[in-house]
Design an enzyme around this catalytic site. Structure first.
Site, PDB file in Angstrom:
ATOM      1  N   ASP A 178     -32.519  19.163 -32.334  1.00  0.00           N
ATOM      2  CA  ASP A 178     -33.351  20.274 -32.781  1.00  0.00           C
ATOM      3  C   ASP A 178     -34.737  20.078 -32.158  1.00  0.00           C
ATOM      4  O   ASP A 178     -35.063  18.989 -31.683  1.00  0.00           O
ATOM      5  CB  ASP A 178     -33.437  20.260 -34.312  1.00  0.00           C
ATOM      6  CG  ASP A 178     -34.475  21.222 -34.837  1.00  0.00           C
ATOM      7  OD1 ASP A 178     -34.422  22.406 -34.487  1.00  0.00           O
ATOM      8  OD2 ASP A 178     -35.354  20.770 -35.591  1.00  0.00           O
ATOM      9  N   ASP A 201     -30.644  23.287 -39.558  1.00  0.00           N
ATOM     10  CA  ASP A 201     -29.840  22.340 -38.784  1.00  0.00           C
ATOM     11  C   ASP A 201     -28.601  21.882 -39.546  1.00  0.00           C
ATOM     12  O   ASP A 201     -27.723  21.228 -38.972  1.00  0.00           O
ATOM     13  CB  ASP A 201     -30.667  21.099 -38.423  1.00  0.00           C
ATOM     14  CG  ASP A 201     -31.864  21.438 -37.566  1.00  0.00           C
ATOM     15  OD1 ASP A 201     -31.728  22.296 -36.674  1.00  0.00           O
ATOM     16  OD2 ASP A 201     -32.938  20.851 -37.782  1.00  0.00           O
ATOM     17  N   ASP A 255     -33.743  18.068 -38.560  1.00  0.00           N
ATOM     18  CA  ASP A 255     -34.579  17.808 -39.732  1.00  0.00           C
ATOM     19  C   ASP A 255     -34.638  18.963 -40.720  1.00  0.00           C
ATOM     20  O   ASP A 255     -35.051  18.780 -41.858  1.00  0.00           O
ATOM     21  CB  ASP A 255     -36.014  17.494 -39.287  1.00  0.00           C
ATOM     22  CG  ASP A 255     -36.755  18.746 -38.860  1.00  0.00           C
ATOM     23  OD1 ASP A 255     -36.276  19.451 -37.942  1.00  0.00           O
ATOM     24  OD2 ASP A 255     -37.806  19.039 -39.457  1.00  0.00           O
TER      25      ASP A 255
END
Length: 295
Positions: free
Chosen positions: A4, A191, A187
């Site tokens: 990410d 996600d 995080d």
């Protein structure tokens, strides 16, 4: 390994570095910024925290968090803030910045540039992982300019911009079908689907509660440095498991027939089994003292 962007490879601490009024709405820049701040005030995405320094417009009501951005009404007029669909390279001062647009009744009124710096250790970690032979990719909901700039800065192999949580998951699953097991590092709430779908998933130390729950493991300290050590740690754990299985198999193949034949007294068999279990436990506990130059 699929990363990410915001809050994972970057710090997640956005700030507004430039803003530009658009059209002829009759509003000052200060009013437009206060409307944007009121819309973003309760949004959970780190982008929204860039507006915490600005006062809220008291006339805005019924603010509603959207998947990308937010909307609300001000004096009967619909206002919305979200990603800028007209993403371009921009000038040198704003290249790589995330761009947002503030709309009044779907008419653009303010363009904003937000900056988010890479984590200080991100470049060293991606270099170390690349040297180990990992393919490194980036999936982000941000626009093409910001995502492409970060991928180029960190030397990543591939990237996708404007990704929804479902698209991140779909890309990871497609990569798994084509290449084999994939690792996901993230995080945020968005996600979670990809973290659940990955063969191995890692949440950062400051990840959301949902990301931590979805991930197979999470880092205990801020920063990405331990990621470079995970492959070596995994090999060390696997070696310890194989050692314990080998010892247990060899011990049982030797001791059980002897005990069954009555060649070993019960007290000796009991001591032997306890000693075998203790040996396996001690060998497994050695991993707690394992250290790496990357950790």
């Amino acid at each position: 390994m699929l990363f990410d962007k915001t809050g994972t490879l970057t710090s997640g601490h956005f700030r507004v570095i430039r803003h530009q009024p658009l059209g002829d709405g009759g509003h000052s820049e200060a009013v437009l910024l206060s409307i944007a701040a009121a819309l973003e005030r309760h949004h959970p995405h780190p982008l929204a925290r860039a507006f915490d320094a600005y006062p809220d417009d008291p006339a805005l009501a019924d603010a509603e968090v959207l998947h990308q951005g937010a909307r609300g009404r001000r004096l009967g007029v619909l206002w919305r803030i979200g990603p800028d669909p007209f993403d371009d390279a921009g000038n040198a001062a704003t290249r790589g910045a995330t761009r947002l647009l503030l709309y009044e009744n779907e008419q653009p009124r303010l363009r904003l540039w937000l900056s988010d710096e890479p984590r200080p250790e991100a470049a060293a970690v991606t270099r170390a992982l690349g040297a180990q032979g990992w393919r490194l990719r980036l999936a982000s909901g941000d626009g093409e300019g910001a995502v492409a700039t970060l991928a180029d800065t960190l030397g990543l192999d591939d990237w996708r911009a404007r990704q929804t949580p479902e698209q991140k998951k779909a890309w990871l699953e497609r990569l798994a079908a084509e290449e084999g097991p994939q690792m996901m590092v993230g995080d945020g709430i968005n996600d979670a689907p990809a973290l659940l779908a990955a063969s191995v998933s890692v949440a950062t130390a400051d990840a959301s509660a949902l990301a931590r729950k979805a991930a197979g493991l999470y880092l205990l300290k801020p920063g990405l440095a331990p990621l470079a050590a995970l492959p070596a740690l995994a090999r060390r754990v696997r070696r310890g498991i194989r050692q314990n299985l080998t010892w247990a198999l060899a011990y049982n193949l030797t001791a059980v027939p002897l005990a069954g034949a009555g060649l070993v007294p019960p007290w000796a068999a009991a001591l032997g089994m306890s000693a075998s279990s203790l040996l396996v436990t001690v060998n497994a506990s050695r991993i707690a003292r394992w250290q790496s130059s990357s950790s």
